[in-house]
Design an enzyme around this catalytic site. Structure first.
Site, PDB file in Angstrom:
ATOM      1  N   ILE A  64       0.820  -1.230   0.000  1.00 43.17           N
ATOM      2  CA  ILE A  64       0.000   0.000   0.000  1.00 43.17           C
ATOM      3  C   ILE A  64       0.848   1.272   0.000  1.00 43.17           C
ATOM      4  O   ILE A  64       0.308   2.364  -0.146  1.00 43.17           O
ATOM      5  CB  ILE A  64      -1.011   0.049   1.187  1.00 43.17           C
ATOM      6  CG1 ILE A  64      -0.294  -0.113   2.524  1.00 43.17           C
ATOM      7  CG2 ILE A  64      -2.110  -0.973   0.994  1.00 43.17           C
ATOM      8  CD1 ILE A  64      -1.128   0.342   3.706  1.00 43.17           C
ATOM      9  N   THR A 134      -7.984   0.519  15.894  1.00 41.48           N
ATOM     10  CA  THR A 134      -7.917  -0.226  17.152  1.00 41.48           C
ATOM     11  C   THR A 134      -8.269   0.658  18.344  1.00 41.48           C
ATOM     12  O   THR A 134      -8.089   1.886  18.293  1.00 41.48           O
ATOM     13  CB  THR A 134      -6.482  -0.784  17.333  1.00 41.48           C
ATOM     14  OG1 THR A 134      -6.319  -1.236  18.666  1.00 41.48           O
ATOM     15  CG2 THR A 134      -5.427   0.293  17.086  1.00 41.48           C
ATOM     16  N   ASP A 135      -8.714   0.041  19.424  1.00 46.95           N
ATOM     17  CA  ASP A 135      -8.983   0.794  20.663  1.00 46.95           C
ATOM     18  C   ASP A 135      -7.676   1.268  21.314  1.00 46.95           C
ATOM     19  O   ASP A 135      -7.706   2.119  22.206  1.00 46.95           O
ATOM     20  CB  ASP A 135      -9.793  -0.063  21.654  1.00 46.95           C
ATOM     21  CG  ASP A 135      -9.084  -1.337  22.097  1.00 46.95           C
ATOM     22  OD1 ASP A 135      -8.001  -1.661  21.562  1.00 46.95           O
ATOM     23  OD2 ASP A 135      -9.613  -2.021  22.996  1.00 46.95           O
ATOM     24  N   GLU A 136      -6.535   0.738  20.864  1.00 48.41           N
ATOM     25  CA  GLU A 136      -5.267   1.081  21.525  1.00 48.41           C
ATOM     26  C   GLU A 136      -4.884   2.548  21.328  1.00 48.41           C
ATOM     27  O   GLU A 136      -4.054   3.079  22.058  1.00 48.41           O
ATOM     28  CB  GLU A 136      -4.151   0.128  21.058  1.00 48.41           C
ATOM     29  CG  GLU A 136      -4.544  -1.318  21.297  1.00 48.41           C
ATOM     30  CD  GLU A 136      -3.423  -2.333  21.132  1.00 48.41           C
ATOM     31  OE1 GLU A 136      -2.243  -1.957  21.250  1.00 48.41           O
ATOM     32  OE2 GLU A 136      -3.742  -3.506  20.883  1.00 48.41           O
ATOM     33  N   TYR A 159       3.121   0.952  17.863  1.00 52.05           N
ATOM     34  CA  TYR A 159       1.974   0.444  17.090  1.00 52.05           C
ATOM     35  C   TYR A 159       0.777   1.370  17.227  1.00 52.05           C
ATOM     36  O   TYR A 159       0.216   1.851  16.232  1.00 52.05           O
ATOM     37  CB  TYR A 159       1.602  -0.972  17.536  1.00 52.05           C
ATOM     38  CG  TYR A 159       0.224  -1.406  17.070  1.00 52.05           C
ATOM     39  CD1 TYR A 159      -0.066  -1.562  15.718  1.00 52.05           C
ATOM     40  CD2 TYR A 159      -0.809  -1.650  17.994  1.00 52.05           C
ATOM     41  CE1 TYR A 159      -1.334  -1.942  15.288  1.00 52.05           C
ATOM     42  CE2 TYR A 159      -2.069  -2.032  17.577  1.00 52.05           C
ATOM     43  CZ  TYR A 159      -2.333  -2.173  16.223  1.00 52.05           C
ATOM     44  OH  TYR A 159      -3.593  -2.543  15.803  1.00 52.05           O
ATOM     45  N   LYS A 163      -1.165   3.794  14.470  1.00 49.54           N
ATOM     46  CA  LYS A 163      -2.593   3.676  14.132  1.00 49.54           C
ATOM     47  C   LYS A 163      -3.305   5.002  14.422  1.00 49.54           C
ATOM     48  O   LYS A 163      -4.172   5.428  13.657  1.00 49.54           O
ATOM     49  CB  LYS A 163      -3.246   2.538  14.920  1.00 49.54           C
ATOM     50  CG  LYS A 163      -2.810   1.139  14.511  1.00 49.54           C
ATOM     51  CD  LYS A 163      -3.194   0.764  13.084  1.00 49.54           C
ATOM     52  CE  LYS A 163      -4.679   0.570  12.898  1.00 49.54           C
ATOM     53  NZ  LYS A 163      -4.973   0.034  11.523  1.00 49.54           N
ATOM     54  N   ASN A 188      -9.508  -6.250  21.286  1.00 51.23           N
ATOM     55  CA  ASN A 188      -8.725  -7.429  20.870  1.00 51.23           C
ATOM     56  C   ASN A 188      -9.612  -8.495  20.229  1.00 51.23           C
ATOM     57  O   ASN A 188     -10.610  -8.899  20.809  1.00 51.23           O
ATOM     58  CB  ASN A 188      -8.038  -8.058  22.088  1.00 51.23           C
ATOM     59  CG  ASN A 188      -6.877  -7.233  22.579  1.00 51.23           C
ATOM     60  OD1 ASN A 188      -7.032  -6.068  22.919  1.00 51.23           O
ATOM     61  ND2 ASN A 188      -5.700  -7.834  22.625  1.00 51.23           N
TER      62      ASN A 188
HETATM   63  P1  NAD Z   1      -2.603  -9.122  10.540  1.00 51.26           P
HETATM   64  O1  NAD Z   1      -1.232  -8.733  10.960  1.00 51.26           O
HETATM   65  O2  NAD Z   1      -3.086 -10.511  10.786  1.00 51.26           O
HETATM   66  O3  NAD Z   1      -2.775  -8.855   8.967  1.00 51.26           O
HETATM   67  C1  NAD Z   1      -2.281  -7.703   8.346  1.00 51.26           C
HETATM   68  C2  NAD Z   1      -2.336  -7.924   6.839  1.00 51.26           C
HETATM   69  O4  NAD Z   1      -1.859  -6.724   6.208  1.00 51.26           O
HETATM   70  C3  NAD Z   1      -1.457  -9.071   6.346  1.00 51.26           C
HETATM   71  O5  NAD Z   1      -2.165  -9.855   5.420  1.00 51.26           O
HETATM   72  C4  NAD Z   1      -0.273  -8.362   5.693  1.00 51.26           C
HETATM   73  O6  NAD Z   1       0.306  -9.113   4.632  1.00 51.26           O
HETATM   74  C5  NAD Z   1      -0.929  -7.088   5.185  1.00 51.26           C
HETATM   75  N1  NAD Z   1       0.039  -5.981   5.048  1.00 51.26           N
HETATM   76  C6  NAD Z   1       0.946  -5.563   5.974  1.00 51.26           C
HETATM   77  N2  NAD Z   1       1.686  -4.553   5.461  1.00 51.26           N
HETATM   78  C7  NAD Z   1       1.219  -4.315   4.214  1.00 51.26           C
HETATM   79  C8  NAD Z   1       1.539  -3.367   3.192  1.00 51.26           C
HETATM   80  N3  NAD Z   1       2.527  -2.476   3.350  1.00 51.26           N
HETATM   81  N4  NAD Z   1       0.831  -3.402   2.039  1.00 51.26           N
HETATM   82  C9  NAD Z   1      -0.170  -4.300   1.867  1.00 51.26           C
HETATM   83  N5  NAD Z   1      -0.515  -5.226   2.771  1.00 51.26           N
HETATM   84  C10 NAD Z   1       0.167  -5.225   3.945  1.00 51.26           C
HETATM   85  O7  NAD Z   1      -3.556  -8.033  11.211  1.00 51.26           O
HETATM   86  P2  NAD Z   1      -5.011  -8.196  11.843  1.00 51.26           P
HETATM   87  O8  NAD Z   1      -4.884  -8.620  13.243  1.00 51.26           O
HETATM   88  O9  NAD Z   1      -5.860  -8.954  10.906  1.00 51.26           O
HETATM   89  O10 NAD Z   1      -5.476  -6.660  11.857  1.00 51.26           O
HETATM   90  C11 NAD Z   1      -6.095  -6.084  10.712  1.00 51.26           C
HETATM   91  C12 NAD Z   1      -6.428  -4.637  11.014  1.00 51.26           C
HETATM   92  O11 NAD Z   1      -7.303  -4.555  12.139  1.00 51.26           O
HETATM   93  C13 NAD Z   1      -5.210  -3.777  11.365  1.00 51.26           C
HETATM   94  O12 NAD Z   1      -5.373  -2.510  10.771  1.00 51.26           O
HETATM   95  C14 NAD Z   1      -5.257  -3.683  12.887  1.00 51.26           C
HETATM   96  O13 NAD Z   1      -4.677  -2.477  13.332  1.00 51.26           O
HETATM   97  C15 NAD Z   1      -6.751  -3.703  13.133  1.00 51.26           C
HETATM   98  N6  NAD Z   1      -7.169  -4.260  14.425  1.00 51.26           N
HETATM   99  C16 NAD Z   1      -6.711  -5.477  14.852  1.00 51.26           C
HETATM  100  C17 NAD Z   1      -7.140  -6.001  16.060  1.00 51.26           C
HETATM  101  C18 NAD Z   1      -6.695  -7.362  16.550  1.00 51.26           C
HETATM  102  O14 NAD Z   1      -7.025  -7.744  17.666  1.00 51.26           O
HETATM  103  N7  NAD Z   1      -6.003  -8.156  15.755  1.00 51.26           N
HETATM  104  C19 NAD Z   1      -8.031  -5.279  16.850  1.00 51.26           C
HETATM  105  C20 NAD Z   1      -8.477  -4.023  16.401  1.00 51.26           C
HETATM  106  C21 NAD Z   1      -8.044  -3.538  15.172  1.00 51.26           C
HETATM  107  P1  TYD Z   2      -1.420  -9.333  22.235  1.00 50.83           P
HETATM  108  O1  TYD Z   2      -2.130 -10.548  21.728  1.00 50.83           O
HETATM  109  O2  TYD Z   2      -0.038  -9.054  21.743  1.00 50.83           O
HETATM  110  O3  TYD Z   2      -2.402  -8.091  21.974  1.00 50.83           O
HETATM  111  P2  TYD Z   2      -2.280  -6.536  22.466  1.00 50.83           P
HETATM  112  O4  TYD Z   2      -0.961  -6.295  23.066  1.00 50.83           O
HETATM  113  O5  TYD Z   2      -2.464  -5.796  21.182  1.00 50.83           O
HETATM  114  O6  TYD Z   2      -3.411  -6.355  23.427  1.00 50.83           O
HETATM  115  O7  TYD Z   2      -1.342  -9.415  23.819  1.00 50.83           O
HETATM  116  C1  TYD Z   2      -2.511  -9.526  24.622  1.00 50.83           C
HETATM  117  C2  TYD Z   2      -2.077  -9.407  26.075  1.00 50.83           C
HETATM  118  O8  TYD Z   2      -1.257 -10.544  26.410  1.00 50.83           O
HETATM  119  C3  TYD Z   2      -1.221  -8.176  26.346  1.00 50.83           C
HETATM  120  O9  TYD Z   2      -1.535  -7.651  27.639  1.00 50.83           O
HETATM  121  C4  TYD Z   2       0.212  -8.717  26.351  1.00 50.83           C
HETATM  122  C5  TYD Z   2       0.036 -10.148  26.852  1.00 50.83           C
HETATM  123  N1  TYD Z   2       1.046 -11.124  26.320  1.00 50.83           N
HETATM  124  C6  TYD Z   2       1.780 -11.916  27.209  1.00 50.83           C
HETATM  125  O10 TYD Z   2       1.631 -11.827  28.442  1.00 50.83           O
HETATM  126  N2  TYD Z   2       2.683 -12.799  26.671  1.00 50.83           N
HETATM  127  C7  TYD Z   2       2.892 -12.934  25.327  1.00 50.83           C
HETATM  128  O11 TYD Z   2       3.760 -13.745  24.900  1.00 50.83           O
HETATM  129  C8  TYD Z   2       2.112 -12.124  24.440  1.00 50.83           C
HETATM  130  C9  TYD Z   2       2.287 -12.228  22.948  1.00 50.83           C
HETATM  131  C10 TYD Z   2       1.191 -11.232  24.985  1.00 50.83           C
END
Ligand code: NAD
Ligand code: TYD
Length: 353
Positions: A64, A134-136, A159, A163, A188
């Site tokens: 992107i 994200t809520d973060e 991170y 965002k 999450n």
């Molecule tokens: P993920 O890391 O599993 O997937 C990210 C995807 O983006 C991958 O397929 C990767 O190949 C692609 N990508 C990364 N860099 C790229 C680039 N430069 N160009 C094109 N593609 C690229 O992430 P996820 O957990 O599925 O999260 C997706 C979205 O949701 C993110 O924007 C994240 O901030 C947001 N989000 C995630 C969570 C969560 O709990 N996982 C919660 C709230 C919001």
């Molecule tokens: P994570 O799945 O990395 O999500 P986020 O940091 O975005 O909330 O982690 C969830 C919670 O678990 C976070 O408080 C960090 C903790 N954590 C551990 O204690 N050990 C680990 O190895 C990882 C990956 C996360």
């Protein structure tokens, strides 16, 4: 076939993106869904083998940040809408390599916004740029309170700061140019296809392999967990019915301290793996805390519930059990996505902790 919408979903090969792509491809045969993904370590097309043959699905491998590539993409498909999920998404990686997060999450989002602005310049009517966040971005809570859409931004990790920057850019493009934008900030997620570096899939794999479960600090940090398909449903709803230039918080109303969650995971895994009760919990190992570890995230999602009638549907113990079952039946998937470069990251992240 003329499609009524031609929607670019960025990051569609990742965890949440693959659930969003599957949902849209199956529910809306009159939409063309163009999955745009650079296939980083976190992107895996195997997540989408069930929809790859469908006539309304396309995949385009593209970074992107590649502005020329984006311009051509928008011309080729006459892109009508964007649902933007592509991101670097793991907090621990952002601590080890912050600039990669600035590049994709900030520069990449700006490139996408500007491409949409230029492509849709003749009139924004009928277009929508949906940014998934994200809520973060709201920072860290103490024992009390919830994040609302009005909570001031206070990101604390590279991170979440990247965002937050991307959210600001999206709002600025909406305000300055009138680009039709909408943003959601979610808690999450958990469920199938999550890369095994995040807490739940990492710990499920480690329990299977009888490896240590590295709990950061005292394990008292609190997260609000939402099943990934509930998030995909909310995205579908906000994409179709959310008011433009608005923000919607999405949450599971399901707070767990890490250690309580891990204890539940261990007990459930003992049953599923037919191990004696307490076996897996013996793997719990307290390690050095994450730098700047946010204490608590909790979402007030009443705006989304009241305005659009959404609510989280998956009961947590059931969702967790289904997630564990998925990982146990997809150990090959886990082994394949844990590439050589992931092994390097694992060594760097956990060595000496
Ligand atoms: P993920 O890391 O599993 O997937 C990210 C995807 O983006 C991958 O397929 C990767 O190949 C692609 N990508 C990364 N860099 C790229 C680039 N430069 N160009 C094109 N593609 C690229 O992430 P996820 O957990 O599925 O999260 C997706 C979205 O949701 C993110 O924007 C994240 O901030 C947001 N989000 C995630 C969570 C969560 O709990 N996982 C919660 C709230 C919001
Ligand atoms: P994570 O799945 O990395 O999500 P986020 O940091 O975005 O909330 O982690 C969830 C919670 O678990 C976070 O408080 C960090 C903790 N954590 C551990 O204690 N050990 C680990 O190895 C990882 C990956 C996360």
């Amino acid at each position: 076939m003329g499609f009524t919408k031609r929607i670019v979903v960025t990051g569609g090969a990742g965890f949440i993106g693959s659930h969003v792509v599957r949902r849209l491809v199956n529910r809306f045969p009159d939409y063309q869904i163009i999955n745009v993904d650079a296939l980083t370590y976190a992107g895996n097309l195997e997540n989408l083998t069930d929809v790859e043959g469908k006539p309304n699905y396309r995949f385009e491998k593209l970074d992107i940040c590649d502005m020329e590539g984006l311009k051509q993409l928008f011309q080729q498909y006459e892109v009508s809408d964007v649902i933007h999920l592509a991101a670097e998404s793991h907090v621990d990686r952002s601590i080890l390599d912050p600039l990669a997060f600035i590049q994709t999450n900030v520069v990449g989002t700006a490139a996408l916004l500007n491409t949409a602005r230029e492509a849709w310049i003749d009139g924004f009517e009928g277009h929508r740029f949906y940014h998934v966040s994200t809520d973060e971005v709201y920072g860290s809570l103490g024992d009390e309170g919830f994040f609302t859409e009005e909570t001031p931004y206070d990101p604390k990790s590279p991170y979440s700061a990247s965002k937050a920057s991307s959210d600001h850019l999206v709002r600025a493009f909406g305000h300055t140019y009138g680009l039709p934008v909408v943003i959601s900030n979610c808690s999450n997620n958990y469920g199938p296809n999550q890369f095994p570096e995040k807490l739940l899939p990492l710990f499920i794999s480690n329990i299977v392999e009888r490896k240590a479960l590295p709990v950061y600090g005292k394990g008292e940090n609190v997260r609000d967990w939402l099943y990934v398909e509930d998030h995909a449903e909310a995205i579908d709803l906000i994409f179709h019915q959310g008011r433009l230039q608005e923000t919607y918080n999405i949450g599971g109303e399901n707070e767990w301290s890490n250690i309580d969650l891990i204890q539940l995971l261990c007990a459930t895994m003992d049953e599923k793996l037919e191990r004696s009760a307490g076996d897996s919990a013996q793997l719990i190992t307290y390690v050095t805390d994450r730098a700047g570890h946010d204490f608590r995230y909790a979402i007030d999602c009443s705006k989304l519930k009241d305005e659009l009638g959404w609510s989280p549907s998956r009961q947590f113990e059931q969702g967790l059990a289904e997630t564990i079952d998925w990982y146990l039946s997809n150990q090959e998937w886990v082994n394949r996505v844990r590439s050589g470069s992931y092994q390097d990251y694992y060594e760097q992240q956990y060595a000496g902790r």
